[in-house]
Design a protein around this motif. Structure first.
Motif, PDB file in Angstrom:
ATOM      1  N   THR A 143       3.177   3.655   3.029  1.00 33.07           N
ATOM      2  CA  THR A 143       3.469   2.790   4.175  1.00 33.07           C
ATOM      3  C   THR A 143       4.856   2.186   3.972  1.00 33.07           C
ATOM      4  OG1 THR A 143       2.649   0.708   3.224  1.00 33.07           O
ATOM      5  CG2 THR A 143       1.020   2.164   4.262  1.00 33.07           C
ATOM      6  N   ASN A 144       5.357   1.474   4.977  1.00 35.87           N
ATOM      7  CA  ASN A 144       6.661   0.818   4.847  1.00 35.87           C
ATOM      8  C   ASN A 144       6.649  -0.270   3.778  1.00 35.87           C
ATOM      9  OD1 ASN A 144       8.249   2.198   6.721  1.00 35.87           O
ATOM     10  ND2 ASN A 144       7.504   0.965   8.434  1.00 35.87           N
TER      11      ASN A 144
ATOM     12  N   GLU B 268      -0.499  -4.995   7.423  1.00 35.13           N
ATOM     13  CA  GLU B 268      -0.540  -3.540   7.299  1.00 35.13           C
ATOM     14  C   GLU B 268      -0.773  -2.808   8.609  1.00 35.13           C
ATOM     15  OE1 GLU B 268      -2.316  -3.135   2.735  1.00 35.13           O
ATOM     16  OE2 GLU B 268      -3.607  -2.704   4.462  1.00 35.13           O
ATOM     17  N   GLU B 269      -1.047  -3.520   9.667  1.00 35.37           N
ATOM     18  CA  GLU B 269      -1.401  -2.880  10.941  1.00 35.37           C
ATOM     19  C   GLU B 269      -0.340  -1.853  11.330  1.00 35.37           C
ATOM     20  OE1 GLU B 269      -3.582  -4.602  14.926  1.00 35.37           O
ATOM     21  OE2 GLU B 269      -1.874  -5.692  14.119  1.00 35.37           O
ATOM     22  N   GLU B 270      -0.762  -0.605  11.486  1.00 36.18           N
ATOM     23  CA  GLU B 270       0.194   0.483  11.710  1.00 36.18           C
ATOM     24  C   GLU B 270       0.564   0.661  13.178  1.00 36.18           C
ATOM     25  OE1 GLU B 270      -1.163   4.056   9.920  1.00 36.18           O
ATOM     26  OE2 GLU B 270      -1.093   3.268   7.870  1.00 36.18           O
TER      27      GLU B 270
ATOM     28  N   ARG C 194       0.844  -1.204   0.000  1.00 30.90           N
ATOM     29  CA  ARG C 194       0.000   0.000   0.000  1.00 30.90           C
ATOM     30  C   ARG C 194       0.886   1.263   0.000  1.00 30.90           C
ATOM     31  NH1 ARG C 194      -5.360   0.449   1.852  1.00 30.90           N
ATOM     32  NH2 ARG C 194      -5.191  -1.590   2.867  1.00 30.90           N
TER      33      ARG C 194
ATOM     34  N   HIS D 267       9.087  -9.169   9.299  1.00 28.81           N
ATOM     35  CA  HIS D 267       7.875  -8.605   9.896  1.00 28.81           C
ATOM     36  C   HIS D 267       7.551  -9.388  11.159  1.00 28.81           C
ATOM     37  CE1 HIS D 267       3.673  -7.317  10.260  1.00 28.81           C
ATOM     38  NE2 HIS D 267       3.902  -6.404   9.339  1.00 28.81           N
TER      39      HIS D 267
ATOM     40  N   ASN E  47      12.496  -0.936  10.949  1.00 30.89           N
ATOM     41  CA  ASN E  47      11.971  -0.294   9.740  1.00 30.89           C
ATOM     42  C   ASN E  47      12.949  -0.407   8.578  1.00 30.89           C
ATOM     43  OD1 ASN E  47       9.531   0.474  10.917  1.00 30.89           O
ATOM     44  ND2 ASN E  47      10.363   2.410  11.662  1.00 30.89           N
TER      45      ASN E  47
ATOM     46  N   ARG F  11      12.157  -2.287   5.095  1.00 33.32           N
ATOM     47  CA  ARG F  11      12.261  -1.605   3.808  1.00 33.32           C
ATOM     48  C   ARG F  11      13.213  -2.348   2.861  1.00 33.32           C
ATOM     49  NH1 ARG F  11       8.803   0.693   1.471  1.00 33.32           N
ATOM     50  NH2 ARG F  11      10.394   1.606   0.105  1.00 33.32           N
TER      51      ARG F  11
ATOM     52  N   ASP G 170       5.212   0.180   0.830  1.00 36.25           N
ATOM     53  CA  ASP G 170       4.997   0.880  -0.444  1.00 36.25           C
ATOM     54  C   ASP G 170       6.007   0.399  -1.489  1.00 36.25           C
ATOM     55  OD1 ASP G 170       4.338   2.591  -2.456  1.00 36.25           O
ATOM     56  OD2 ASP G 170       4.846   4.438  -1.384  1.00 36.25           O
TER      57      ASP G 170
END
Length: 443
Positions: free
Chosen positions: A337-338, A400-402, A334, A369, A431, A435, A340
């Motif tokens: 977001t990280n 996707e949970e932020e 998405r 993750h 992070n 990425r 992306d």
């Protein structure tokens, strides 16, 4: 038992089953809700961590005026006492059950129920269960402190050996020498047994699929627990005897983490093989035009159309070799977001016995993750177990949970979880690793 009592038990069971509680599970045969099986997941950060502890529950005719009887069945055949309050013979000492004299206000009342009992039992599985024994609640002598440590160490070992390894080996038909045995009975054989017979109680295994899926979630945590334990004990070292343990109501044995590691790896490999066999079994079901195959084909078509209309998430979904039991999902990270720019392939394998056996998902694209195990197994929950879109939604939501709440039961990658929930610098390191995984997904 009155109809009121039966209705209440049924409501309690339904409430627990619908709660999606990751720590507690209940099941019963439809013919008699008075005889219930319950399972408790060992709490994180205790020697019982992620163990599978099962209990037999029997509701008397006077329920809820009187508490049900509870018997622990994860005892290695009556040879292992897992807690000062959980005996090798299965007795559970709790004031609300009337099996232990508690303080005023701790007795059973009809306002309580099965869920409160199971939560109370789970609370016994603490980080220092030595203090559960009366008279040892505030033990502070050097001898007691050493006993506390020794007690924790042997509970950790036997939790792995008995509640996890032995259970999964029985489910998978793995013999002591590592060979795979054929199943003793078929599903149809089990269903035809008399529900009141001891044989039927043995055949009734309502938590088989749950434990298999949770094993895949927590496999890395089990190996981590072994690595930590090896720093404290050596193979062949005997368990220390506790002052409150008696003949026939104790925990005796010796440490052998080398053997436990081998058995864990064998279980993991056998589970993976079982999952991959579903593809061939599924194709056979498709050729027979079975109800399950037709259902999954129909769900596939509906899910594809549903995601075409959903602009919030970008997915490509196709069947592998036109097999409705193997779905290939491509998830596009998405924007903002990280994730992306990432391109992640997920395989969803389904059993010919779906939904009795739940789907098993695997990220084929490596992703660092906290909700994805090292082998790619995602930890997620589905709002509807029989709906494949609910499973896919659950996977995407977990991914996707932020700002997730801290829940160690959902953290299936110990290395990633340690960084994510660590210091500010460790979160930055998390992070960066995430990425990098996103960037590699495009290579």
């Amino acid at each position: 038992m009155s109809n009121h009592g039966i209705i209440r038990i049924a409501k309690e069971l339904s409430g627990i089953q619908k709660s999606n509680d990751l720590s507690i599970g209940v099941a019963c045969r439809d013919v008699d809700v008075r005889n219930v099986r319950a399972i408790i997941l060992g709490p994180p950060d205790t020697p019982y961590e992620f163990g599978f502890f099962e209990f037999a529950v029997r509701f008397g005719k006077d329920y809820p005026a009187k508490a049900p009887s509870i018997n622990a069945t994860t005892t290695n055949g009556g040879r292992c006492r897992f807690n000062p309050n959980i005996y090798a013979q299965g007795k559970v000492c709790l004031s609300i059950l009337g099996t232990w004299r508690g303080e005023r206000g701790e007795e059973w009342s009809s306002a309580q129920g099965l869920e409160s009992i199971l939560i109370s039992i789970q609370s016994l599985m603490s980080s220092n269960p030595y203090e559960n024994e009366p008279g040892y609640e505030s033990a502070k002598s050097s001898e007691d402190k050493q006993n506390q440590k020794n007690y924790v160490m042997k509970i950790r070992h036997e939790t792995l050996r008995i509640s996890i390894i032995q259970r999964l080996e029985e489910y998978l038909g793995i013999a002591a020498n590592g060979t795979i045995l054929p199943p003793l009975t078929t599903d149809s054989d089990s269903d035809s047994l008399d529900s009141n017979s001891d044989e039927s109680l043995t055949a009734f295994e309502p938590f088989k699929d749950l434990c298999k899926r949770r094993f895949l979630w927590y496999y890395d945590s089990y190996l981590l627990a072994i690595r930590k334990a090896r720093e404290e004990v050596t193979d062949g070292q005997l368990f220390a005897r506790m002052p409150f343990e008696g003949q026939g109501n104790d925990m005796v044995g010796k440490f052998n983490y080398t053997e436990l590691t081998r058995r864990l790896e064998m279980i993991k490999g056998t589970l993976n093989a079982e999952t991959h066999r579903w593809a061939d079994e599924g194709l056979a079901q498709k050729k027979k035009d079975s109800g399950v195959a037709a259902n999954l084909q129909r769900q596939y078509e509906q899910v594809v159309e549903a995601y075409k209309r959903d602009s919030a998430v970008t997915l490509d979904i196709e069947l592998v070799d036109s097999n409705p039991f193997v779905w290939a999902i491509t998830y596009f990270g998405r924007p903002m977001t990280n994730l992306d720019g990432g391109l992640f392939r997920i395989t969803l394998r389904l059993s010919p016995r779906f939904p009795e056996e739940q789907p098993r998902a695997r990220f084929e694209t490596s992703l660092f993750h906290h909700r994805i195990a090292r082998d790619g197994t995602p930890c997620y929950t589905a709002t509807r177990s029989d709906d494949i879109k609910s499973h896919i939604d659950g996977i995407i939501e977990a991914l996707e949970e932020e700002s997730p709440p801290y829940d160690p039961r959902t953290l299936v990658n110990p290395e990633a979880a340690k960084l994510y929930w660590g210091t500010q610098d460790e979160r930055k390191a998390y992070n960066r690793l995430l990425r990098r995984a996103v960037q590699r997904s495009l290579e």
